[in-house]
Write a protein that holds these residues in place. Structure first.
Motif, PDB file in Angstrom:
ATOM      1  N   THR A 134       0.859  -1.119   0.227  1.00 33.39           N
ATOM      2  CA  THR A 134      -0.141  -0.078   0.118  1.00 33.39           C
ATOM      3  C   THR A 134       0.828   1.278  -0.117  1.00 33.39           C
ATOM      4  OG1 THR A 134      -1.653   1.096   1.299  1.00 33.39           O
ATOM      5  CG2 THR A 134      -0.098   0.248   2.626  1.00 33.39           C
ATOM      6  N   CYS A 135       0.307   2.341  -0.389  1.00 37.00           N
ATOM      7  CA  CYS A 135       1.113   3.673  -0.348  1.00 37.00           C
ATOM      8  C   CYS A 135       0.999   4.303   1.294  1.00 37.00           C
ATOM      9  CB  CYS A 135       0.417   4.676  -1.325  1.00 37.00           C
ATOM     10  SG  CYS A 135       1.235   6.180  -1.443  1.00 37.00           S
ATOM     11  N   PRO A 136       1.983   4.486   1.539  1.00 35.73           N
ATOM     12  CA  PRO A 136       1.982   4.855   3.197  1.00 35.73           C
ATOM     13  C   PRO A 136       1.550   6.211   3.115  1.00 35.73           C
ATOM     14  CG  PRO A 136       4.246   5.085   2.106  1.00 35.73           C
ATOM     15  CD  PRO A 136       3.331   4.216   1.354  1.00 35.73           C
ATOM     16  N   TYR A 137       1.384   6.946   2.110  1.00 43.01           N
ATOM     17  CA  TYR A 137       0.735   8.433   2.057  1.00 43.01           C
ATOM     18  C   TYR A 137      -0.853   8.391   2.078  1.00 43.01           C
ATOM     19  CZ  TYR A 137       5.686   9.717   1.433  1.00 43.01           C
ATOM     20  OH  TYR A 137       6.857  10.005   1.568  1.00 43.01           O
ATOM     21  N   TRP A 148      11.398   3.557  10.073  1.00 39.94           N
ATOM     22  CA  TRP A 148      10.023   4.325  10.174  1.00 39.94           C
ATOM     23  C   TRP A 148      10.420   5.296   8.825  1.00 39.94           C
ATOM     24  CZ3 TRP A 148       6.105   4.496  12.782  1.00 39.94           C
ATOM     25  CH2 TRP A 148       5.372   5.692  12.765  1.00 39.94           C
ATOM     26  N   GLU A 149       9.053   5.717   8.585  1.00 41.60           N
ATOM     27  CA  GLU A 149       9.078   6.483   7.006  1.00 41.60           C
ATOM     28  C   GLU A 149       9.540   7.739   7.546  1.00 41.60           C
ATOM     29  OE1 GLU A 149       7.751   4.947   4.726  1.00 41.60           O
ATOM     30  OE2 GLU A 149       6.587   3.104   5.708  1.00 41.60           O
ATOM     31  N   THR A 150       9.908   8.232   6.139  1.00 43.92           N
ATOM     32  CA  THR A 150      10.409   9.879   6.033  1.00 43.92           C
ATOM     33  C   THR A 150       9.543  10.282   4.826  1.00 43.92           C
ATOM     34  OG1 THR A 150      12.114   9.046   4.128  1.00 43.92           O
ATOM     35  CG2 THR A 150      12.545   9.020   6.649  1.00 43.92           C
ATOM     36  N   PRO A 151       9.322  11.584   4.916  1.00 41.02           N
ATOM     37  CA  PRO A 151      10.005  12.623   5.812  1.00 41.02           C
ATOM     38  C   PRO A 151       9.515  12.538   7.103  1.00 41.02           C
ATOM     39  CG  PRO A 151       8.737  13.726   4.199  1.00 41.02           C
ATOM     40  CD  PRO A 151       8.647  12.286   3.907  1.00 41.02           C
ATOM     41  N   GLY A 152      10.231  13.061   8.124  1.00 43.30           N
ATOM     42  CA  GLY A 152       9.589  13.093   9.554  1.00 43.30           C
ATOM     43  C   GLY A 152       8.781  14.218   9.614  1.00 43.30           C
ATOM     44  N   PHE A 177       6.107  14.690   7.846  1.00 43.47           N
ATOM     45  CA  PHE A 177       4.880  13.803   7.241  1.00 43.47           C
ATOM     46  C   PHE A 177       4.426  12.782   8.240  1.00 43.47           C
ATOM     47  CE2 PHE A 177       1.996  11.189   5.017  1.00 43.47           C
ATOM     48  CZ  PHE A 177       0.943  12.246   4.419  1.00 43.47           C
ATOM     49  N   PHE A 178       5.661  11.941   8.919  1.00 45.68           N
ATOM     50  CA  PHE A 178       5.363  10.685   9.696  1.00 45.68           C
ATOM     51  C   PHE A 178       6.055  11.245  11.020  1.00 45.68           C
ATOM     52  CE2 PHE A 178       5.079   9.095   5.271  1.00 45.68           C
ATOM     53  CZ  PHE A 178       4.039   8.148   5.299  1.00 45.68           C
ATOM     54  N   GLN A 222       6.241   7.566  19.565  1.00 50.98           N
ATOM     55  CA  GLN A 222       4.693   7.440  19.269  1.00 50.98           C
ATOM     56  C   GLN A 222       4.367   8.256  18.081  1.00 50.98           C
ATOM     57  OE1 GLN A 222       1.740   9.412  21.670  1.00 50.98           O
ATOM     58  NE2 GLN A 222       0.611   7.361  21.911  1.00 50.98           N
ATOM     59  N   ASP A 223       3.812   7.701  17.181  1.00 48.00           N
ATOM     60  CA  ASP A 223       3.261   8.615  16.189  1.00 48.00           C
ATOM     61  C   ASP A 223       2.389   9.650  16.674  1.00 48.00           C
ATOM     62  OD1 ASP A 223       1.740   9.679  14.014  1.00 48.00           O
ATOM     63  OD2 ASP A 223       1.850   7.924  12.861  1.00 48.00           O
ATOM     64  N   LYS A 224       2.816  10.848  16.527  1.00 48.18           N
ATOM     65  CA  LYS A 224       2.283  12.214  17.194  1.00 48.18           C
ATOM     66  C   LYS A 224       0.881  12.402  16.678  1.00 48.18           C
ATOM     67  CE  LYS A 224       4.004  16.135  16.139  1.00 48.18           C
ATOM     68  NZ  LYS A 224       4.963  17.163  16.113  1.00 48.18           N
ATOM     69  N   TYR A 225       0.357  11.901  15.142  1.00 44.36           N
ATOM     70  CA  TYR A 225      -0.846  12.360  14.653  1.00 44.36           C
ATOM     71  C   TYR A 225      -1.728  11.306  14.905  1.00 44.36           C
ATOM     72  CZ  TYR A 225       2.495  15.579  12.326  1.00 44.36           C
ATOM     73  OH  TYR A 225       3.693  16.373  12.056  1.00 44.36           O
TER      74      TYR A 225
END
Length: 320
Positions: free
Chosen positions: A184-187, A243-247, A249-250, A297-300
């Motif tokens: 899947t597309c992470p975005y 972990w995904e980049t850019p930071g 966005f993630f 933790q994912d902040k979003y």
């Protein structure tokens, strides 16, 4: 006239009873039938079996769990009586030499399937299956634990899908979990949940367990990497390599905690704690002996926290 009416009513009742039984029989996969029976009611259901179209005019005999049936059952199409939870593996053979031809496994599932005995409930919130992912690329892992009394239960089938799109999964060697790889597309924003169902049986008893979730609900960052100290009081770390980049966005947020020397990072007793978006933290307490703990933790999404990373400080001696 009354006798004829009674005969018609009897035939109608028998037909309805047969149809209701047929509705409770489902083909789960090749060579596996599932019979659903109501809980707490003694059930006796005739289940139709077919050896195969190729053996229509052949002298066919049947066995149950490798044993001869008494009285014997013969013919390409038969009906077997299943009482209570007493299913089994029915094999058909060519007479008189007994050559194996085909088989059908009959498993019995309670309806409704809410009196589970095979898997342990992890918690009322989490249910029986725990799922986690280290990022948003689509791969995730799910695990479960068998109860002590059903430790030999075997996984029959795992189904995973999102909005009718099948997700490939591979069962672990010990049958206590799966690894699923959903490209899947992470975005992309998630619109539908992932559904994972595990079919597991102990002897002839079948139970199914379902977990439904968004990927964002199970993403748990891996432990923070490159935790180090400089100038005797400034701790710094890096985002996990997976972990995904850019930071931007993630983005991650970090929980920092100091606990007494010799204590676990999970201790409820702490010297201080704080939440920060920075990847460094300056310790200002006077204590010379402590454990520095940090997790992400994912902040979003405010999803699960990572496991703790830590440094043990004993005056000038520091181990990270």
């Amino acid at each position: 006239m009354s006798s004829l009416l009674l005969m018609v009513l009897y035939a109608a009742l028998c037909s309805a009873n047969t149809d209701s039984h047929q509705e409770n029989i489902e083909t789960l996969m090749d060579n596996v039938l599932v019979l659903r029976v109501p809980y707490g009611q003694g059930s006796m259901v005739y289940v139709p079996l077919t050896c195969g179209e190729a053996y229509q005019n052949q002298p066919v005999t049947w066995k149950k769990n490798g044993m001869e049936l008494n009285p014997p059952l013969q013919g390409n199409q038969i009906k077997v009586l299943v009482e209570e939870m007493n299913g089994g593996n029915y094999t058909c053979h060519l007479s008189p030499n007994g050559e194996y031809l085909n088989h059908t496994v009959i498993l019995v599932q309670l309806d409704p399937d809410n009196r589970t005995v095979i898997l342990e409930e992890k918690s009322p919130e989490e249910g029986y299956i725990h799922c986690s992912a280290s990022n948003y690329k689509g791969a995730f892992d799910c695990t479960w634990t068998r109860t002590q009394s059903r430790s030999n239960a075997a996984v029959l089938l795992v189904k995973a899908e999102r909005h009718l799109e099948k997700i490939p999964c591979e069962l672990n060697a010990d049958g206590s979990g799966v690894h699923c790889d959903y490209a899947t597309c992470p975005y992309r924003e998630e619109q539908q949940r992932i559904s994972l169902t595990v079919y597991i049986h102990s002897y002839s008893r079948l139970e199914s367990y379902t977990k439904v979730f968004y990927l964002r609900e199970i993403v748990r960052p891996e432990k923070l990497s490159h935790l180090r100290i400089s100038e005797g009081k400034v701790f710094s770390w890096s985002y996990p390599d997976t972990w995904e980049t850019p930071g931007t966005f993630f983005g991650l947020q970090f929980q920092v905690k100091l606990v007494n020397h010799g204590h676990s990072c999970n201790s409820d007793v702490h010297i201080m704690h704080s939440i920060t978006d920075d990847t460094k933290y300056e310790v200002t307490v006077k204590a010379k002996k402590y454990v520095f703990c940090v997790r992400a933790q994912d902040k979003y999404t405010s999803g699960p926290w990572s496991h703790w990373s830590q440094c043990t400080v004993n005056k000038q001696d520091v181990h990270c």
